[in-house]
Design a protein around this motif. Sequence first.
Motif, PDB file in Angstrom:
ATOM      1  N   LEU A  70      41.551  11.213  46.021  1.00 60.05           N
ATOM      2  CA  LEU A  70      41.632  10.405  45.846  1.00 60.05           C
ATOM      3  C   LEU A  70      42.919   9.050  46.627  1.00 60.05           C
ATOM      4  O   LEU A  70      43.671   9.207  45.152  1.00 60.05           O
ATOM      5  CB  LEU A  70      41.137   9.457  44.314  1.00 60.05           C
ATOM      6  N   PRO A  71      43.320   8.208  47.259  1.00 61.16           N
ATOM      7  CA  PRO A  71      43.963   7.781  48.046  1.00 61.16           C
ATOM      8  C   PRO A  71      44.963   6.702  47.068  1.00 61.16           C
ATOM      9  O   PRO A  71      45.824   7.243  47.261  1.00 61.16           O
ATOM     10  CB  PRO A  71      44.442   7.674  49.540  1.00 61.16           C
ATOM     11  N   HIS A  72      43.700   5.941  46.140  1.00 61.72           N
ATOM     12  CA  HIS A  72      44.886   5.196  45.880  1.00 61.72           C
ATOM     13  C   HIS A  72      44.928   4.834  44.623  1.00 61.72           C
ATOM     14  O   HIS A  72      43.673   5.230  43.692  1.00 61.72           O
ATOM     15  CB  HIS A  72      43.882   3.388  45.984  1.00 61.72           C
ATOM     16  N   VAL A  73      45.579   5.240  43.558  1.00 63.64           N
ATOM     17  CA  VAL A  73      45.133   5.372  42.345  1.00 63.64           C
ATOM     18  C   VAL A  73      46.339   4.161  41.148  1.00 63.64           C
ATOM     19  O   VAL A  73      47.551   3.609  42.014  1.00 63.64           O
ATOM     20  CB  VAL A  73      46.250   6.651  41.854  1.00 63.64           C
ATOM     21  N   LEU A  74      46.412   3.974  40.009  1.00 62.45           N
ATOM     22  CA  LEU A  74      46.209   2.651  39.395  1.00 62.45           C
ATOM     23  C   LEU A  74      47.163   3.808  37.927  1.00 62.45           C
ATOM     24  O   LEU A  74      45.736   4.395  37.789  1.00 62.45           O
ATOM     25  CB  LEU A  74      45.898   1.691  39.530  1.00 62.45           C
ATOM     26  N   GLY A  86      37.769  -0.864  35.902  1.00 64.05           N
ATOM     27  CA  GLY A  86      36.463  -0.529  36.444  1.00 64.05           C
ATOM     28  C   GLY A  86      35.474  -1.501  36.267  1.00 64.05           C
ATOM     29  O   GLY A  86      35.226  -1.803  37.416  1.00 64.05           O
ATOM     30  N   TYR A  87      34.873  -1.454  35.162  1.00 63.31           N
ATOM     31  CA  TYR A  87      33.994  -2.662  35.032  1.00 63.31           C
ATOM     32  C   TYR A  87      34.343  -4.101  35.372  1.00 63.31           C
ATOM     33  O   TYR A  87      33.645  -4.439  36.495  1.00 63.31           O
ATOM     34  CB  TYR A  87      34.123  -2.589  33.221  1.00 63.31           C
ATOM     35  N   ARG A  88      35.303  -4.389  35.470  1.00 60.69           N
ATOM     36  CA  ARG A  88      35.660  -5.175  35.596  1.00 60.69           C
ATOM     37  C   ARG A  88      36.028  -6.154  36.596  1.00 60.69           C
ATOM     38  O   ARG A  88      36.017  -6.875  37.543  1.00 60.69           O
ATOM     39  CB  ARG A  88      37.109  -6.442  35.042  1.00 60.69           C
ATOM     40  N   CYS A  89      37.196  -4.608  37.603  1.00 63.67           N
ATOM     41  CA  CYS A  89      36.620  -5.031  39.460  1.00 63.67           C
ATOM     42  C   CYS A  89      35.081  -4.721  39.796  1.00 63.67           C
ATOM     43  O   CYS A  89      34.968  -5.265  41.070  1.00 63.67           O
ATOM     44  CB  CYS A  89      37.252  -4.615  40.037  1.00 63.67           C
ATOM     45  N   LEU A  90      34.251  -4.189  38.941  1.00 64.50           N
ATOM     46  CA  LEU A  90      32.889  -4.042  39.838  1.00 64.50           C
ATOM     47  C   LEU A  90      31.937  -4.666  39.307  1.00 64.50           C
ATOM     48  O   LEU A  90      30.476  -6.080  40.055  1.00 64.50           O
ATOM     49  CB  LEU A  90      31.764  -2.828  39.063  1.00 64.50           C
ATOM     50  N   GLY A  91      32.865  -6.250  38.976  1.00 60.53           N
ATOM     51  CA  GLY A  91      32.584  -7.678  38.765  1.00 60.53           C
ATOM     52  C   GLY A  91      31.283  -7.513  37.216  1.00 60.53           C
ATOM     53  O   GLY A  91      30.077  -8.324  37.314  1.00 60.53           O
ATOM     54  N   PHE A 205      40.174   8.492  34.936  1.00 60.87           N
ATOM     55  CA  PHE A 205      41.265   9.755  34.357  1.00 60.87           C
ATOM     56  C   PHE A 205      41.917   9.530  32.455  1.00 60.87           C
ATOM     57  O   PHE A 205      42.362   8.384  32.759  1.00 60.87           O
ATOM     58  CB  PHE A 205      41.865   9.978  34.858  1.00 60.87           C
ATOM     59  N   SER A 206      42.515  10.638  31.866  1.00 61.76           N
ATOM     60  CA  SER A 206      42.994   9.989  30.411  1.00 61.76           C
ATOM     61  C   SER A 206      44.396  11.178  30.503  1.00 61.76           C
ATOM     62  O   SER A 206      43.890  12.429  30.761  1.00 61.76           O
ATOM     63  CB  SER A 206      41.610  10.211  29.714  1.00 61.76           C
ATOM     64  N   GLY A 219      45.775   6.778  31.049  1.00 66.77           N
ATOM     65  CA  GLY A 219      45.140   6.970  31.941  1.00 66.77           C
ATOM     66  C   GLY A 219      45.114   6.901  33.196  1.00 66.77           C
ATOM     67  O   GLY A 219      46.579   5.998  33.892  1.00 66.77           O
ATOM     68  N   ALA A 220      44.141   6.441  34.341  1.00 63.22           N
ATOM     69  CA  ALA A 220      44.505   6.375  35.816  1.00 63.22           C
ATOM     70  C   ALA A 220      42.972   5.868  36.530  1.00 63.22           C
ATOM     71  O   ALA A 220      42.406   6.258  35.732  1.00 63.22           O
ATOM     72  CB  ALA A 220      44.878   7.385  36.181  1.00 63.22           C
ATOM     73  N   LEU A 221      42.791   4.630  37.045  1.00 61.29           N
ATOM     74  CA  LEU A 221      41.820   4.500  37.661  1.00 61.29           C
ATOM     75  C   LEU A 221      42.450   4.789  39.630  1.00 61.29           C
ATOM     76  O   LEU A 221      43.637   4.039  39.689  1.00 61.29           O
ATOM     77  CB  LEU A 221      41.855   3.050  37.525  1.00 61.29           C
TER      78      LEU A 221
END
Length: 394
Positions: A70-74, A86-91, A205-206, A219-221
């Motif tokens: 997955l090319p974009h990782v935080l 993740g939930y927040r970005c899905l609105g 991820f954790s 963790g990571a999104l």
Amino acid sequence: MPIAEAVQLSPPVHRLRPRAEPAAPILLSPPHLTGGELPALAATLQSGWVAPAGPAPAAFEAALAEATGLPHVLALASGTAALHLGYRCLGLGRGDEVWTATLTYVATIAPAVQMGARPRFLDVSSESWTLDPDLLERELARAARAGRLPRAVVPVDLFGQSCDLDAIGALCGRWGVPVLCDSAESLGATCRGRPAGQGARMAAFSFNGNKIVTAGGGGALASADAALIAEARGLANQAKRPAPHYEHETTGYSYGLSSVLAALGLTQLGALADRVAARRAIFERYRTCLGDLPGIAFMPEPAWGRSTRWLTAVLLDPALGAPGREAAREALAAAGIESRPVWKPMHLQPAFRGAPRAGGSVAAGFFERGLCLPSGSAMTVIQQDRVIGVLRSL
Ligand SMILES: *Cc1c(COP(=O)(O)O)cnc(C)c1O
């Protein structure tokens, strides 16, 4: 004192590891440290970059992009924080429905509930112990007819086994429902040849201390969508707009991963393939040495997925002559061996009493009969023999 000396004064790393002597307790999934982490930690401290900024988090994110495809990782402070963002970005908002597999750890759904969403718990398939795609298909069709589709579907990769993300993604895609995959337990696993989490809108991820590789907490999104991760990155750092003063159009969180932890995580990530091999070998040894016992069954591995065997999970059926799950757990505990029941399904947790659910009682049955055995990748053969010996003696 120079950092190098301070590091030398710290306890030798072998004292941080579970010891091999038979009397030492055997833990379920302790961190596997080798001492190879120390130079990376020393270099990070010496660089002066210790906060959640600078080269270490960036390098950790790049390595994770490589590992997950997955090319974009935080990089984030925890897997729970990743799911929250993740939930927040899905609105996700108050009253929205979130569907998840009932057989999971509470962190999958806790942030959604705290945001005012309503959880709905779906049963798992006995083929993979993860979200049942056939059930999901029926429930999505029913929800679409009623005009009440969920805001997000959150499948869970369990004990190192990925969910059937291709099937789940195709079903959700049909109705335009985004998939946030909780891959916290399955970094290093593959699903139809692709790394776990790949194909979801976002994957979490954790790097908690008990996971297959650890940052000591983290963790990571991750996503294929650059804009989503850019938004999450802003929110993780208090939603600061680029202005000399801090300008905020919305509010965020302080969720960044410290450079010190990122450096540890990066070193650990380099050993991921070895850790997967070690955990799989432990699983195989348990199966070889215990598989003939009456009433014991091992967590299956479906043809489409390669598990990391993060935790070896077995089912014990007293009706077929096995000891009960609690009897086995207590016998192991008496011998200084930590084991844990398979996750208690969320629909049975008091915190979610009354939440709607769908499907049968596959997950409930796994909880009733399922036990996770010590699976740390640093486990010695002698330690494995202790576990095997106790279980064979029952
Ligand atoms: C470990 C785990 C998480 C995240 O845990 P953190 O401790 O917050 O890193 C989320 N979901 C599942 C299924 C997990 O096992």
